[in-house]
Write an enzyme that holds these catalytic residues in place. Structure first.
Site, PDB file in Angstrom:
ATOM      1  N   ASN A  10      -6.531   5.789   5.027  1.00  0.00           N
ATOM      2  CA  ASN A  10      -9.054   5.295   4.263  1.00  0.00           C
ATOM      3  C   ASN A  10      -8.737   4.212   4.308  1.00  0.00           C
ATOM      4  O   ASN A  10      -7.963   2.864   3.771  1.00  0.00           O
ATOM      5  CB  ASN A  10      -7.925   5.658   3.106  1.00  0.00           C
ATOM      6  CG  ASN A  10      -9.118   5.008   1.660  1.00  0.00           C
ATOM      7  OD1 ASN A  10     -10.167   5.116   2.421  1.00  0.00           O
ATOM      8  ND2 ASN A  10      -8.801   5.197   0.847  1.00  0.00           N
ATOM      9  N   LYS A  12     -11.657   2.615   2.943  1.00  0.00           N
ATOM     10  CA  LYS A  12     -11.817   2.208   1.994  1.00  0.00           C
ATOM     11  C   LYS A  12     -12.917   1.306   1.873  1.00  0.00           C
ATOM     12  O   LYS A  12     -13.945   1.721   3.178  1.00  0.00           O
ATOM     13  CB  LYS A  12     -10.765   0.818   0.440  1.00  0.00           C
ATOM     14  CG  LYS A  12     -10.108   1.814   0.147  1.00  0.00           C
ATOM     15  CD  LYS A  12      -8.807   1.025  -0.577  1.00  0.00           C
ATOM     16  CE  LYS A  12      -7.789   2.180  -0.238  1.00  0.00           C
ATOM     17  NZ  LYS A  12      -6.873   1.959  -1.906  1.00  0.00           N
ATOM     18  N   HIS A  96     -10.063  10.035  -5.296  1.00  0.00           N
ATOM     19  CA  HIS A  96      -9.462   9.114  -4.982  1.00  0.00           C
ATOM     20  C   HIS A  96      -9.158   7.914  -6.188  1.00  0.00           C
ATOM     21  O   HIS A  96      -9.978   8.290  -7.034  1.00  0.00           O
ATOM     22  CB  HIS A  96     -10.108   7.674  -4.094  1.00  0.00           C
ATOM     23  CG  HIS A  96      -9.246   6.501  -3.773  1.00  0.00           C
ATOM     24  ND1 HIS A  96      -8.804   5.657  -4.579  1.00  0.00           N
ATOM     25  CD2 HIS A  96      -7.961   7.170  -2.486  1.00  0.00           C
ATOM     26  CE1 HIS A  96      -8.059   5.081  -3.585  1.00  0.00           C
ATOM     27  NE2 HIS A  96      -7.401   5.962  -2.596  1.00  0.00           N
ATOM     28  N   GLU A  98      -9.796   5.443  -6.818  1.00  0.00           N
ATOM     29  CA  GLU A  98     -10.645   4.050  -7.468  1.00  0.00           C
ATOM     30  C   GLU A  98     -11.831   4.496  -7.433  1.00  0.00           C
ATOM     31  O   GLU A  98     -12.737   3.572  -8.625  1.00  0.00           O
ATOM     32  CB  GLU A  98     -10.819   2.845  -6.591  1.00  0.00           C
ATOM     33  CG  GLU A  98      -9.934   2.847  -6.094  1.00  0.00           C
ATOM     34  CD  GLU A  98      -8.812   2.123  -4.560  1.00  0.00           C
ATOM     35  OE1 GLU A  98      -9.826   2.178  -3.022  1.00  0.00           O
ATOM     36  OE2 GLU A  98      -7.718   1.360  -4.466  1.00  0.00           O
ATOM     37  N   GLU A 168      -1.052  10.193  -5.015  1.00  0.00           N
ATOM     38  CA  GLU A 168      -0.969   8.721  -5.309  1.00  0.00           C
ATOM     39  C   GLU A 168      -0.840   7.570  -6.079  1.00  0.00           C
ATOM     40  O   GLU A 168      -1.832   8.063  -7.079  1.00  0.00           O
ATOM     41  CB  GLU A 168      -2.582   8.182  -4.547  1.00  0.00           C
ATOM     42  CG  GLU A 168      -2.666   8.700  -3.304  1.00  0.00           C
ATOM     43  CD  GLU A 168      -3.448   7.978  -2.654  1.00  0.00           C
ATOM     44  OE1 GLU A 168      -3.190   7.105  -1.317  1.00  0.00           O
ATOM     45  OE2 GLU A 168      -5.162   7.415  -2.721  1.00  0.00           O
ATOM     46  N   GLY A 174      -1.375  -0.560  -3.188  1.00  0.00           N
ATOM     47  CA  GLY A 174      -2.598  -1.969  -2.987  1.00  0.00           C
ATOM     48  C   GLY A 174      -1.379  -3.110  -3.873  1.00  0.00           C
ATOM     49  O   GLY A 174      -1.390  -4.190  -4.148  1.00  0.00           O
ATOM     50  N   SER A 214       0.888   2.219  -0.946  1.00  0.00           N
ATOM     51  CA  SER A 214       1.780   0.631  -0.463  1.00  0.00           C
ATOM     52  C   SER A 214       2.340   1.501   0.574  1.00  0.00           C
ATOM     53  O   SER A 214       3.500   1.020   1.087  1.00  0.00           O
ATOM     54  CB  SER A 214       2.231  -0.020  -1.396  1.00  0.00           C
ATOM     55  OG  SER A 214       1.374  -0.705  -2.055  1.00  0.00           O
ATOM     56  N   GLY A 235      -3.146   3.189   2.773  1.00  0.00           N
ATOM     57  CA  GLY A 235      -4.941   2.022   2.881  1.00  0.00           C
ATOM     58  C   GLY A 235      -4.850   0.723   3.746  1.00  0.00           C
ATOM     59  O   GLY A 235      -4.269   0.650   5.463  1.00  0.00           O
ATOM     60  N   GLY A 236      -4.306  -0.446   3.525  1.00  0.00           N
ATOM     61  CA  GLY A 236      -4.324  -1.356   3.792  1.00  0.00           C
ATOM     62  C   GLY A 236      -3.417  -1.859   4.793  1.00  0.00           C
ATOM     63  O   GLY A 236      -3.729  -2.057   6.151  1.00  0.00           O
TER      64      GLY A 236
HETATM   65  P1  13P Z   1      -2.054   1.336  -0.200  1.00  0.00           P
HETATM   66  O1  13P Z   1      -2.168   2.063   1.123  1.00  0.00           O
HETATM   67  O2  13P Z   1      -3.469  -0.189   0.768  1.00  0.00           O
HETATM   68  O3  13P Z   1      -1.230   0.727  -1.049  1.00  0.00           O
HETATM   69  O4  13P Z   1      -3.574   2.302  -0.551  1.00  0.00           O
HETATM   70  C1  13P Z   1      -3.525   3.205  -0.626  1.00  0.00           C
HETATM   71  C2  13P Z   1      -4.660   4.350  -0.898  1.00  0.00           C
HETATM   72  O5  13P Z   1      -5.121   3.935  -1.803  1.00  0.00           O
HETATM   73  C3  13P Z   1      -4.938   5.385   0.129  1.00  0.00           C
HETATM   74  O6  13P Z   1      -5.684   5.968  -0.315  1.00  0.00           O
END
Ligand code: 13P
Length: 252
Positions: A10, A12, A96, A98, A168, A174, A214, A235-236
């Site tokens: 993802n 983002k 999600h 967010e 999640e 994050g 993470s 994510g990251g």
């Molecule tokens: P991180 O891997 O950056 O913690 O993000 C997870 C996420 O929100 C994937 O949708």
């Protein structure tokens, strides 16, 4: 039952069209030999077309990060399922944290998006997860079951076959704080059990439940070997080609 692992990135709100094409050209060479893992990349809306074009005839599927429930209309800033299919995109992330936290999405609107998505060939990845204060006050299971019940309201067992669930925990997104493999496995088993109660063992044993929060190459192995963890929503670490490739290799 052996479930095929699914690793999704993802992105983002990251990567321009140029950056997307640079990433994918390198990425697809590095994972061309990967077999037996579903690989999904979810760039921003503006990068979906180039991502789909560059991954034709590869082992990479492309997903969007959200979709509206209406076919079209006066919904400024929104994108419909048919627009995603027109590209064509294969997956879409729904609910999600967010989106819930910053854009007011609720289990009810997640459910509307989900129902609309399921009338099309798009495959939804439905995100759920508790916040830190909810975990600390011991109501993780209550939150998770509420999100599942309301988010999946009126969804049939047949439709469940097309859904991926992503657990999640919000406190792990994050932050660099991953749920321990035991913490994640405990909630995954709880989710599978709820799905069993509602839809029966065939659905609960075949549905895939990803972990997100993470995930990095250094912790992917221990998470992905848990019996109820069927993949990762990254994510990251999915913004770094080598990191993401290594996570995918862990799933192999
Ligand atoms: P991180 O891997 O950056 O913690 O993000 C997870 C996420 O929100 C994937 O949708």
């Amino acid at each position: 039952m052996k479930r095929k692992k699914i690793i999704a990135g993802n992105w983002k709100m990251n990567h321009t069209v140029t950056e997307t094409s640079g990433f994918i050209n390198e990425f697809k060479r590095n994972i061309a030999d990967v077999d037996g893992v579903d690989i999904v990349l979810c760039p921003t809306f503006t990068s979906l077309q180039i991502a789909v074009d560059l991954t034709q005839n590869t082992n990479i599927a492309i997903g969007a990060q959200n979709v509206h429930w209406s076919k079209n209309g006066a919904f400024t800033g929104e994108i419909s399922p048919s627009m995603l299919l027109d590209i064509p995109v294969a997956y879409v992330i729904l609910g999600h944290s967010e989106r819930r936290q910053y854009f007011g999405e609720t289990d009810e609107t997640v459910n509307m998006r989900l129902k609309s998505t399921l009338t099309t060939p798009l495959k939804p990845i439905v995100c759920i997860g508790e916040k830190l204060d909810e975990r600390e006050s011991g109501i993780t299971e209550k939150i998770i079951s509420g999100q599942l019940n309301d988010g999946l309201k009126d969804i049939t067992a047949q439709q469940m076959n097309d859904i991926v669930i992503a657990y999640e925990p919000v406190w792990a997104i994050g932050t660099g704080v991953t749920a321990t493999p035991e913490q994640a496995q405990e909630v995954h088993a709880f989710i599978r059990n709820l799905i069993n109660e509602k839809y029966g063992v065939n659905v609960s044993e075949s549905i895939r439940i990803q972990y997100g929060g993470s995930v990095k190459s250094k912790n992917a192995d221990t998470l992905l070997t848990q019996s109820d963890i069927d993949g990762a929503l990254v994510g990251g670490a999915s913004l770094d080609c080598n990191e993401f490739v290594n996570i995918i290799r862990s799933a192999e």
